[in-house]
Enzyme design. Structure first.
Site, short mmCIF file in Angstrom:
data_model
loop_
_atom_site.label_atom_id
_atom_site.label_comp_id
_atom_site.label_asym_id
_atom_site.label_seq_id
_atom_site.Cartn_x
_atom_site.Cartn_y
_atom_site.Cartn_z
N PHE A 1 15.67 20.17 -14.09
CA PHE A 1 16.29 20.31 -15.43
C PHE A 1 15.36 19.75 -16.52
CE2 PHE A 1 19.28 17.45 -18.02
CZ PHE A 1 19.33 18.32 -19.10
N TYR B 1 20.17 3.72 -5.88
CA TYR B 1 19.36 4.56 -6.79
C TYR B 1 18.76 3.70 -7.91
CZ TYR B 1 18.60 7.78 -10.75
OH TYR B 1 18.08 8.45 -11.83
N LYS C 1 14.76 3.01 -8.47
CA LYS C 1 14.10 3.33 -9.75
C LYS C 1 13.46 2.08 -10.36
CE LYS C 1 14.55 7.71 -10.74
NZ LYS C 1 13.50 8.53 -11.33
N VAL D 1 28.47 17.25 -19.16
CA VAL D 1 28.48 18.18 -20.28
C VAL D 1 28.48 19.62 -19.74
CG1 VAL D 1 27.31 18.91 -22.40
CG2 VAL D 1 27.24 16.51 -21.71
N GLY E 1 34.03 1.80 -9.23
CA GLY E 1 32.63 1.51 -9.55
C GLY E 1 32.12 2.24 -10.78
N1 LIG Z 1 19.51 13.76 -16.03
C1 LIG Z 1 19.70 12.50 -16.39
O1 LIG Z 1 20.67 12.19 -17.12
C2 LIG Z 1 18.75 11.42 -15.97
C3 LIG Z 1 19.00 10.11 -16.38
C4 LIG Z 1 18.12 9.09 -16.00
C5 LIG Z 1 17.01 9.39 -15.25
N2 LIG Z 1 16.78 10.68 -14.84
C6 LIG Z 1 15.60 10.95 -14.02
O2 LIG Z 1 14.90 12.05 -14.58
C7 LIG Z 1 14.25 12.78 -13.54
C8 LIG Z 1 14.60 14.25 -13.63
O3 LIG Z 1 16.01 14.39 -13.48
P1 LIG Z 1 16.77 15.77 -13.67
O4 LIG Z 1 18.07 15.47 -14.29
O5 LIG Z 1 15.87 16.78 -14.29
O6 LIG Z 1 17.07 16.12 -12.15
P2 LIG Z 1 16.67 17.41 -11.26
O7 LIG Z 1 17.35 17.20 -9.95
O8 LIG Z 1 16.95 18.66 -12.01
O9 LIG Z 1 15.10 17.23 -11.12
C9 LIG Z 1 14.49 16.54 -10.07
C10 LIG Z 1 13.40 17.44 -9.51
O10 LIG Z 1 12.69 16.73 -8.50
C11 LIG Z 1 12.51 17.59 -7.37
N3 LIG Z 1 12.40 16.75 -6.18
C12 LIG Z 1 13.35 15.97 -5.62
N4 LIG Z 1 12.87 15.34 -4.53
C13 LIG Z 1 11.57 15.73 -4.41
C14 LIG Z 1 10.54 15.43 -3.49
N5 LIG Z 1 10.75 14.61 -2.46
N6 LIG Z 1 9.32 16.00 -3.65
C15 LIG Z 1 9.09 16.86 -4.69
N7 LIG Z 1 10.05 17.17 -5.60
C16 LIG Z 1 11.26 16.63 -5.45
C17 LIG Z 1 13.75 18.47 -7.36
O11 LIG Z 1 13.58 19.68 -6.63
C18 LIG Z 1 13.97 18.71 -8.85
O12 LIG Z 1 13.25 19.84 -9.30
C19 LIG Z 1 14.66 12.10 -12.23
O13 LIG Z 1 13.65 11.20 -11.87
C20 LIG Z 1 15.92 11.35 -12.59
O14 LIG Z 1 16.11 10.21 -11.77
C21 LIG Z 1 17.62 11.69 -15.18
#
Ligand SMILES: NC(=O)c1ccc[n+]([C@@H]2O[C@H](COP(=O)([O-])OP(=O)(O)OC[C@H]3O[C@@H](n4cnc5c(N)ncnc54)[C@H](O)[C@@H]3O)[C@@H](O)[C@H]2O)c1
Length: 320
Positions: free
Chosen positions: A11, A150, A154, A194, A276
């Site tokens: 995303f 998680y 992180k 959302v 939680g």
């Molecule tokens: N969406 C949020 O509100 C939010 C908030 C805080 C932090 N984050 C962080 O932002 C980053 C992106 O989140 P997102 O919401 O786009 O999620 P998402 O799940 O859409 O994106 C994560 C991507 O990582 C890839 N992935 C997962 N494991 C993998 C692996 N072992 N090797 C290679 N690719 C792998 C998935 O296929 C996916 O495309 C993440 O690190 C997440 O922890 C997101």
């Protein structure tokens, strides 16, 4: 700039890839497509195809270090993660494997490649645990006390970034993201409230609100978040920066905004608050303002309209 984006089919990652290509940078995407999808990169592949290479690879794979050494990215945007809090509680070893061991592999790849800087997607919603309401909006100086595996994995990744900066002069910025929302968010995922609300409203179905709906989150729009990543590619160093609006929005308020923009009015179903669940959350973005020149500019109304438009076009093409 030669950039490498891990999680670039996800995303946030795919939205970042679109922006980097639009600015003329060349981009390598590394993604194992576990939660991401090539469909998210369809636009990037057709319009900016020349500067884009997509590698279907797990960040834990030894091949990653060889790939990075060959491609020699100047900046690595590290977004690939196990990003589901509930999965981390059920499978903490898997969570740590992806988020800690996988991150170390990315950092070793960056060293092998001579990369100058890593911009990391940290989690502002879990880093500070359950902050006292008097500490809201939370600043980066608040102790880091994650309460989920998680959040711990992180935080460990941020600790490794600090360590690699000292040991190997690998510069970093860790962006502690609030609740990111926008088009392409997975409505079937855990955090996509959302997207979930938008889809149900457009289907004319009631949304489920846990508890009284007065729990708050800090909703930040994906384009604003991507702007922070791009800024952090050249500014700041050795820092955690909150990326949020500093505003608390209750679930009830969010629902009211979405319903008003969608022009629908379906009363919600109430279910007990989930054990939680964090009651209040917001992140102070002042440090990102000072060090990155960043600020969130998208209003919740504008962001909600963009999500509704995206979900509507998806529903038009999908069976109800
Ligand atoms: N969406 C949020 O509100 C939010 C908030 C805080 C932090 N984050 C962080 O932002 C980053 C992106 O989140 P997102 O919401 O786009 O999620 P998402 O799940 O859409 O994106 C994560 C991507 O990582 C890839 N992935 C997962 N494991 C993998 C692996 N072992 N090797 C290679 N690719 C792998 C998935 O296929 C996916 O495309 C993440 O690190 C997440 O922890 C997101």
């Amino acid at each position: 700039m030669r950039a490498l984006v891990t999680g670039g089919a996800g995303f946030i990652g795919s939205t970042l890839v679109d922006r980097l290509l639009a600015e003329g940078h060349s981009v390598d995407v590394v993604d194992n497509l576990s939660t991401g999808s090539l469909a998210n990169l369809a636009g990037a592949r057709s319009s900016g195809g020349r500067g884009l290479s997509v590698h279907s690879l797990d960040i834990r794979s030894p091949e990653l270090v060889d790939l990075m050494a060959r491609r020699r990215p100047e900046v690595v945007f590290h977004l690939a993660a196990q990003a589901d809090v509930r999965v981390s509680v059920a499978e903490p070893v898997f969570d740590a494997d992806v988020n800690v061991v996988g991150t170390l592999n990315v950092l070793d790849g960056a060293r092998a490649a001579g990369t100058g800087r890593v911009v990391f997607a940290a989690s502002g919603g879990t880093l500070y645990g359950e902050p006292d309401p008097s500490d809201l909006p939370v600043r980066e100086s608040l102790p880091h006390r994650p309460l989920s595996p998680y959040g711990v994995s992180k935080k460990a990744a941020v600790d490794y970034l600090v360590c690699y900066r000292e040991l190997h002069s690998l510069e970093f910025v860790a962006l502690a993201l609030a609740n990111v929302y926008g088009p392409r968010q997975d409505p079937h995922g855990e955090a996509g409230v959302v997207a979930i609300f938008a889809e149900r409203l457009l289907r004319g179905q009631p949304v489920t609100v846990f508890g009284d709906g007065e729990q708050t989150r800090d909703f930040v729009y994906v384009d604003d978040v991507v702007d922070a990543f791009v800024r952090a590619a050249t500014r700041g160093g050795g820092l955690v920066c909150n990326i949020g609006t500093g505003r608390e929005t209750s679930v009830n308020e969010l629902l009211a905004v979405l319903a008003a923009v969608a022009g629908v009015d379906v009363p919600p179903i109430h279910e007990p608050l989930r054990p939680g669940e964090l009651l209040r959350s917001s992140l102070d973005p002042a440090r990102a303002g000072i060090h990155l020149g960043w600020q969130p500019w998208t209003t919740l109304e504008d962001g909600a309209a963009a999500v509704l438009e995206f979900v509507r076009s998806r529903l038009d093409g999908a069976p109800a």
